[in-house]
Design an enzyme around this catalytic site. Structure first.
Site, PDB file in Angstrom:
ATOM      1  N   TYR A 141       0.823  -1.214   0.000  1.00  0.00           N
ATOM      2  CA  TYR A 141       0.000   0.000   0.000  1.00  0.00           C
ATOM      3  C   TYR A 141       0.860   1.268   0.000  1.00  0.00           C
ATOM      4  O   TYR A 141       0.423   2.316  -0.434  1.00  0.00           O
ATOM      5  CB  TYR A 141      -0.898   0.043   1.247  1.00  0.00           C
ATOM      6  CG  TYR A 141      -2.231  -0.637   1.100  1.00  0.00           C
ATOM      7  CD1 TYR A 141      -2.323  -1.954   0.679  1.00  0.00           C
ATOM      8  CD2 TYR A 141      -3.399   0.034   1.420  1.00  0.00           C
ATOM      9  CE1 TYR A 141      -3.543  -2.578   0.582  1.00  0.00           C
ATOM     10  CE2 TYR A 141      -4.634  -0.583   1.323  1.00  0.00           C
ATOM     11  CZ  TYR A 141      -4.700  -1.891   0.905  1.00  0.00           C
ATOM     12  OH  TYR A 141      -5.923  -2.500   0.807  1.00  0.00           O
ATOM     13  N   LYS A 192       3.501 -15.047   1.646  1.00  0.00           N
ATOM     14  CA  LYS A 192       3.788 -15.948   0.532  1.00  0.00           C
ATOM     15  C   LYS A 192       5.305 -16.037   0.374  1.00  0.00           C
ATOM     16  O   LYS A 192       5.893 -15.500  -0.571  1.00  0.00           O
ATOM     17  CB  LYS A 192       3.080 -15.480  -0.756  1.00  0.00           C
ATOM     18  CG  LYS A 192       1.727 -16.186  -0.920  1.00  0.00           C
ATOM     19  CD  LYS A 192       1.017 -15.862  -2.189  1.00  0.00           C
ATOM     20  CE  LYS A 192       1.548 -16.634  -3.377  1.00  0.00           C
ATOM     21  NZ  LYS A 192       1.155 -18.064  -3.370  1.00  0.00           N
TER      22      LYS A 192
HETATM   23  C1  IPM Z   1     -10.288  -1.479   4.331  1.00  0.00           C
HETATM   24  C2  IPM Z   1     -10.579  -0.769   3.021  1.00  0.00           C
HETATM   25  C3  IPM Z   1      -9.440   0.197   2.749  1.00  0.00           C
HETATM   26  C4  IPM Z   1      -8.189  -0.622   2.546  1.00  0.00           C
HETATM   27  C5  IPM Z   1      -9.698   1.165   1.575  1.00  0.00           C
HETATM   28  C6  IPM Z   1     -10.956   1.975   1.762  1.00  0.00           C
HETATM   29  C7  IPM Z   1      -8.526   2.071   1.348  1.00  0.00           C
HETATM   30  O1  IPM Z   1     -10.765  -1.695   2.031  1.00  0.00           O
HETATM   31  O2  IPM Z   1     -10.137  -0.794   5.340  1.00  0.00           O
HETATM   32  O3  IPM Z   1     -10.242  -2.708   4.316  1.00  0.00           O
HETATM   33  O4  IPM Z   1      -7.937  -1.150   1.454  1.00  0.00           O
HETATM   34  O5  IPM Z   1      -7.435  -0.742   3.504  1.00  0.00           O
END
Ligand code: IPM
Ligand code: MG
Length: 367
Positions: A141, A192
């Site tokens: 992320y 993984k």
């Molecule tokens: C979660 C959501 C978020 C994520 C989004 C809204 C950015 O899916 O909190 O699981 O991917 O973390």
């Protein structure tokens, strides 16, 4: 001293379900001596529309200062064409990052009355109670390099990078081991390592930490794809699952359906303890903003209400109030009340507000 809370309802169904949690907060304040100072701010698309940014610095500053943040949900297809760094989702990602909220606790617990709402056979899910600990400030992320680039030949590449440092892995694993000690004493670490170096390091670091500090806890390792399969085949084999950001995102959505609905599951995201002994924390349902049903008064407010229960337990240490809310939710479900997402054939669904009111009435009776 009053507890300070920041409420961030956000987009889509966020404001409707937050309103139900606020009713309960007001009730706790009026009848259970809970001293509260509450403030509300815009985030996500709602903030973009007014302030031209998904989350203002002032809001981040407030979030850092309060005892806990109660978050609704963000995301609105209206903003799908704005650049990535200005999407509504930036609000939650930036909060996690700036408050260093690295451990996202996502319990998947089956309320008995919802046995038939689960996508799985009753015998497979009865009594299910597992906890996913998802890392939330690292991994793919946030890893660099990232972006969409154009190569010399004119073709384009999309790039994201999975990065995990030893300390990032260790601190989230610690949270998982500590939690397991309060539960059934078992941790399953998921990555993984067969294809990813970051997974290999993950496994090594978790194994070392276990050897050093948590030999009393049972540790197992599982590849993420196998874990997805095992969660559907035999979910009760798990107690605590600890995993990275992306796998945790996927596996927690999967686990939620074992309990009947994504609309049922709360979460807590915890940071480190600061010098005043205060731990940064944000509480939110794991579901999104559900724009397709927003504004219709049909969304399930229970995940938001159960997130409030987690807030009371972990941040305000109001264990009795937390247990009371959880009991009220299970009583309401026992009484047969269902929102559309958990209603089985032939059951008339109630509205968001009716569900909120029912929890409130039950609380008043139980208290
Ligand atoms: C979660 C959501 C978020 C994520 C989004 C809204 C950015 O899916 O909190 O699981 O991917 O973390
Ligand atoms: Mg998700």
């Amino acid at each position: 001293m009053a507890h300070k809370l920041l409420l961030l309802p956000g987009d889509g169904i966020g404001p409707e379900i937050m309103a139900q949690a606020v009713k309960i907060l007001n009730w706790l304040r009026d009848t259970r001596g809970l001293k509260l100072e509450m403030e509300e701010e815009l985030v996500g698309g709602a903030s973009l529309a007014v302030h031209n940014h998904p989350i203002r610095d002032e809001v981040i500053a407030k979030a850092k200062e309060v005892d806990a943040v109660l978050f609704g949900s963000v995301g609105d297809p209206k903003w799908k064409d704005v650049p990535f760094d200005r999407r509504p989702e930036v609000a939650i990602l930036k909060l996690r990052k700036d408050l260093n909220l690295y451990a996202n606790l996502r319990p998947a617990q089956l309320f008995d009355p919802l046995l038939s709402a689960s996508a799985l056979k009753p015998d497979v899910v009865r009594g299910l109670d597992l906890m996913i600990v998802r890392e939330t400030v690292g991994g793919i992320y946030f890893g660099e390099p990232r972006g969409i680039k154009t190569l010399p030949d004119g073709s384009r590449v999309g790039i994201n990078t999975e990065v995990y440092t030893t300390s990032e892995i260790e601190r989230v694993a610690r949270v998982a081991f500590e939690l397991a000690r309060l539960r059934q004493g078992r941790v399953c670490s998921v990555e993984k390592c067969n294809v990813m170096e970051s997974g290999l390091l993950w496994k090594e670091v978790v194994t070392d930490l276990h050897q050093r500090d948590y030999k009393d806890v049972e540790l197992s390792h599982m590849l993420a794809d196998n874990c997805a399969m095992q969660l559907v085949r035999a979910p009760r084999q798990f107690d605590v699952i600890v995993t990275g950001n992306l796998f945790g995102d996927l596996l927690s959505d999967l686990a939620s359906m074992l309990t009947g609905s994504l609309g049922m599951l709360p979460s807590a995201t915890l940071g480190s303890v600061n010098e005043n002994g205060k731990r940064a924390a944000l509480y939110e349902p794991i579901h999104g903003s559900a724009p397709d049903i927003a504004g219709k008064n049909i969304a399930n407010p229970l995940a938001q209400i159960l997130s409030l229960a987690m807030l009371l337990r972990y941040s305000l240490k109001r264990l009795e109030d937390a247990a009371l809310i959880e009991l009220a939710v299970s009583k309401v479900l026992e009484s047969g009340l269902r929102t559309a997402d958990i209603a089985t054939d032939g059951v008339k669904a109630v509205s968001t507000e009716e569900m909120g009111e029912a929890v409130l009435k039950t609380l008043a009776k139980l208290a």
